[in-house]
Enzyme design. Structure first.
Site, PDB file in Angstrom:
ATOM      1  N   VAL A  61       0.809  -1.222   0.000  1.00  0.00           N
ATOM      2  CA  VAL A  61       0.000   0.000   0.000  1.00  0.00           C
ATOM      3  C   VAL A  61       0.843   1.274   0.000  1.00  0.00           C
ATOM      4  CG1 VAL A  61      -2.032  -1.111   1.038  1.00  0.00           C
ATOM      5  CG2 VAL A  61      -0.367   0.064   2.522  1.00  0.00           C
ATOM      6  N   SER A 139      -6.987   3.923  15.713  1.00  0.00           N
ATOM      7  CA  SER A 139      -6.558   3.269  16.953  1.00  0.00           C
ATOM      8  C   SER A 139      -6.900   4.168  18.132  1.00  0.00           C
ATOM      9  CB  SER A 139      -5.033   3.055  16.904  1.00  0.00           C
ATOM     10  OG  SER A 139      -4.559   2.574  18.145  1.00  0.00           O
ATOM     11  N   TYR A 154       3.562   6.144  14.790  1.00  0.00           N
ATOM     12  CA  TYR A 154       2.308   5.383  14.750  1.00  0.00           C
ATOM     13  C   TYR A 154       1.134   6.241  15.229  1.00  0.00           C
ATOM     14  CZ  TYR A 154      -1.134   1.691  15.605  1.00  0.00           C
ATOM     15  OH  TYR A 154      -2.284   0.923  15.596  1.00  0.00           O
ATOM     16  N   LYS A 158      -2.238   7.600  13.202  1.00  0.00           N
ATOM     17  CA  LYS A 158      -3.589   7.200  13.616  1.00  0.00           C
ATOM     18  C   LYS A 158      -4.453   8.434  13.910  1.00  0.00           C
ATOM     19  CE  LYS A 158      -3.091   3.124  12.723  1.00  0.00           C
ATOM     20  NZ  LYS A 158      -4.008   2.380  11.853  1.00  0.00           N
TER      21      LYS A 158
HETATM   22  P1  NAD Z   1      -2.053  -7.623  11.440  1.00  0.00           P
HETATM   23  O1  NAD Z   1      -0.593  -7.442  11.385  1.00  0.00           O
HETATM   24  O2  NAD Z   1      -2.615  -8.886  11.987  1.00  0.00           O
HETATM   25  O3  NAD Z   1      -2.708  -7.351  10.006  1.00  0.00           O
HETATM   26  C1  NAD Z   1      -2.335  -6.233   9.226  1.00  0.00           C
HETATM   27  C2  NAD Z   1      -2.335  -6.617   7.765  1.00  0.00           C
HETATM   28  O4  NAD Z   1      -1.913  -5.454   6.995  1.00  0.00           O
HETATM   29  C3  NAD Z   1      -1.315  -7.724   7.469  1.00  0.00           C
HETATM   30  O5  NAD Z   1      -1.910  -8.765   6.710  1.00  0.00           O
HETATM   31  C4  NAD Z   1      -0.217  -7.028   6.681  1.00  0.00           C
HETATM   32  O6  NAD Z   1       0.408  -7.848   5.714  1.00  0.00           O
HETATM   33  C5  NAD Z   1      -0.986  -5.889   6.022  1.00  0.00           C
HETATM   34  N1  NAD Z   1      -0.048  -4.829   5.645  1.00  0.00           N
HETATM   35  C6  NAD Z   1       0.860  -4.219   6.442  1.00  0.00           C
HETATM   36  N2  NAD Z   1       1.619  -3.373   5.712  1.00  0.00           N
HETATM   37  C7  NAD Z   1       1.164  -3.458   4.431  1.00  0.00           C
HETATM   38  C8  NAD Z   1       1.565  -2.849   3.220  1.00  0.00           C
HETATM   39  N3  NAD Z   1       2.572  -1.973   3.164  1.00  0.00           N
HETATM   40  N4  NAD Z   1       0.894  -3.167   2.083  1.00  0.00           N
HETATM   41  C9  NAD Z   1      -0.128  -4.064   2.108  1.00  0.00           C
HETATM   42  N5  NAD Z   1      -0.533  -4.688   3.237  1.00  0.00           N
HETATM   43  C10 NAD Z   1       0.108  -4.387   4.384  1.00  0.00           C
HETATM   44  O7  NAD Z   1      -2.595  -6.378  12.296  1.00  0.00           O
HETATM   45  P2  NAD Z   1      -4.049  -5.893  12.782  1.00  0.00           P
HETATM   46  O8  NAD Z   1      -3.956  -5.731  14.240  1.00  0.00           O
HETATM   47  O9  NAD Z   1      -5.141  -6.688  12.185  1.00  0.00           O
HETATM   48  O10 NAD Z   1      -4.023  -4.418  12.144  1.00  0.00           O
HETATM   49  C11 NAD Z   1      -5.007  -3.905  11.281  1.00  0.00           C
HETATM   50  C12 NAD Z   1      -5.214  -2.434  11.588  1.00  0.00           C
HETATM   51  O11 NAD Z   1      -5.716  -2.312  12.906  1.00  0.00           O
HETATM   52  C13 NAD Z   1      -3.947  -1.584  11.518  1.00  0.00           C
HETATM   53  O12 NAD Z   1      -4.241  -0.383  10.832  1.00  0.00           O
HETATM   54  C14 NAD Z   1      -3.646  -1.306  12.979  1.00  0.00           C
HETATM   55  O13 NAD Z   1      -2.968  -0.089  13.162  1.00  0.00           O
HETATM   56  C15 NAD Z   1      -5.033  -1.279  13.574  1.00  0.00           C
HETATM   57  N6  NAD Z   1      -5.099  -1.499  15.020  1.00  0.00           N
HETATM   58  C16 NAD Z   1      -4.737  -2.705  15.565  1.00  0.00           C
HETATM   59  C17 NAD Z   1      -4.815  -2.866  16.946  1.00  0.00           C
HETATM   60  C18 NAD Z   1      -4.423  -4.160  17.621  1.00  0.00           C
HETATM   61  O14 NAD Z   1      -4.298  -4.186  18.842  1.00  0.00           O
HETATM   62  N7  NAD Z   1      -4.234  -5.238  16.913  1.00  0.00           N
HETATM   63  C19 NAD Z   1      -5.261  -1.812  17.760  1.00  0.00           C
HETATM   64  C20 NAD Z   1      -5.615  -0.623  17.153  1.00  0.00           C
HETATM   65  C21 NAD Z   1      -5.545  -0.477  15.793  1.00  0.00           C
END
Ligand code: NAD
Length: 256
Positions: A61, A139, A154, A158
């Site tokens: 992305v 987030s 980060y 967000k």
């Molecule tokens: P995850 O790592 O399980 O999944 C994230 C996905 O995004 C992965 O499949 C990864 O390959 C993909 N990705 C990352 N960089 C990429 C790139 N440059 N191009 C294409 N794909 C890419 O993490 P998650 O926790 O499911 O995260 C999803 C969203 O949720 C993120 O935006 C994260 O900031 C947000 N978030 C997560 C949490 C948490 O505690 N897990 C809390 C708040 C917000």
């Protein structure tokens, strides 16, 4: 349930965690779903499990042209676009500001924030004739929580997503495109495995009186399926008057 039958959905970051759970729920509810992620193998597995209604593009992305063209290709394959979940993201490098390199800053901002702008930019011409729904994964960090030391890039990415969602909600309301943003707390996904926490973070930490493991609502971390439920609700007709708002999904932990 077939609540999203005939809907065309794109989810970024669909190979893991929140994006994967959201994509699977949309598929189970009858939608056609276009998956975007870096990880081709995981995307193929989801495609194989669910079959004909699933399309996938492997793209980084941060690659602007690649992302714009992946969204257009997926919408072409599905015959249009009704719902976009902008979700791909990384924690990136957690380190003191003076140690954070420009490349590390750019990597986090470009992956999380710049790609949000690009995804929405690509979706507008595809959605403007019929309206639609965009949900952006932000987030608690950068919005209610500022105590994850070292996470300056980060948290900034967000916070930027929330401001962008509000600008987009007003601007796109003329096309009946709703834009909302979700702010999860700790959710059990793979995101922590891909986080680079530098030892120097210890030098800038200020002790936070936050009981280890405690959560006000439940003594458990959130799970991706709960976040997916929220994305589906915000994307549904039941949420037809909700736009430009952020919804926290964190068991109230960010209020501590
Ligand atoms: P995850 O790592 O399980 O999944 C994230 C996905 O995004 C992965 O499949 C990864 O390959 C993909 N990705 C990352 N960089 C990429 C790139 N440059 N191009 C294409 N794909 C890419 O993490 P998650 O926790 O499911 O995260 C999803 C969203 O949720 C993120 O935006 C994260 O900031 C947000 N978030 C997560 C949490 C948490 O505690 N897990 C809390 C708040 C917000």
């Amino acid at each position: 349930m077939e609540g999203f039958k005939h809907k065309r959905v794109i989810v970024t970051g669909a190979a893991s965690g929140i994006g994967k759970a959201t994509a699977e729920q949309f598929i189970q509810q009858g939608a056609q779903v276009g998956l975007i992620d870096l990880h081709a193998d995981e995307l193929s597995q989801i495609k194989e499990s669910f079959g004909a209604q699933v399309y996938a593009e492997t793209v980084d992305v941060t690659d602007s042209q690649g992302l714009l063209s992946a969204i257009t290709k997926l919408a072409d394959a599905m015959g249009g676009l009704d719902i976009l979940h902008v979700n791909a993201g990384i924690n990136g490098t957690f380190t003191p500001i003076e140690a954070l390199t420009i490349d590390e800053w750019d990597q986090t901002i470009n992956t999380n924030l710049r790609s949000t702008f690009l995804s929405v930019k690509a979706a507008v011409p595809l959605m403007k004739a019929n309206g639609g729904s965009i949900v952006i994964t932000s987030s608690v960090n950068g919005n209610r929580v500022f105590s994850n030391f070292g996470a300056s890039a980060y948290s900034t990415s967000k916070a930027g997503q929330v401001a962008f969602a509000k600008m987009a909600a007003l601007e796109l309301s003329r096309y009946n495109i709703r834009v909302n943003v979700i702010c999860p707390g700790a959710i059990s996904t793979n995101i922590d495995d891909r986080t680079d926490v530098e030892p120097a973070v210890a030098d800038i930490e200020i002790p936070v009186d936050y009981p280890e493991g405690a959560r006000p609502l439940k003594q458990e971390t959130g799970v991706p399926e709960q976040v997916a439920n929220l994305v589906l609700f915000l994307s549904s007709e039941a949420a037809g008057n909700i736009s430009g708002t952020e919804v926290y999904i964190d068991g109230a932990e960010s209020l501590l």
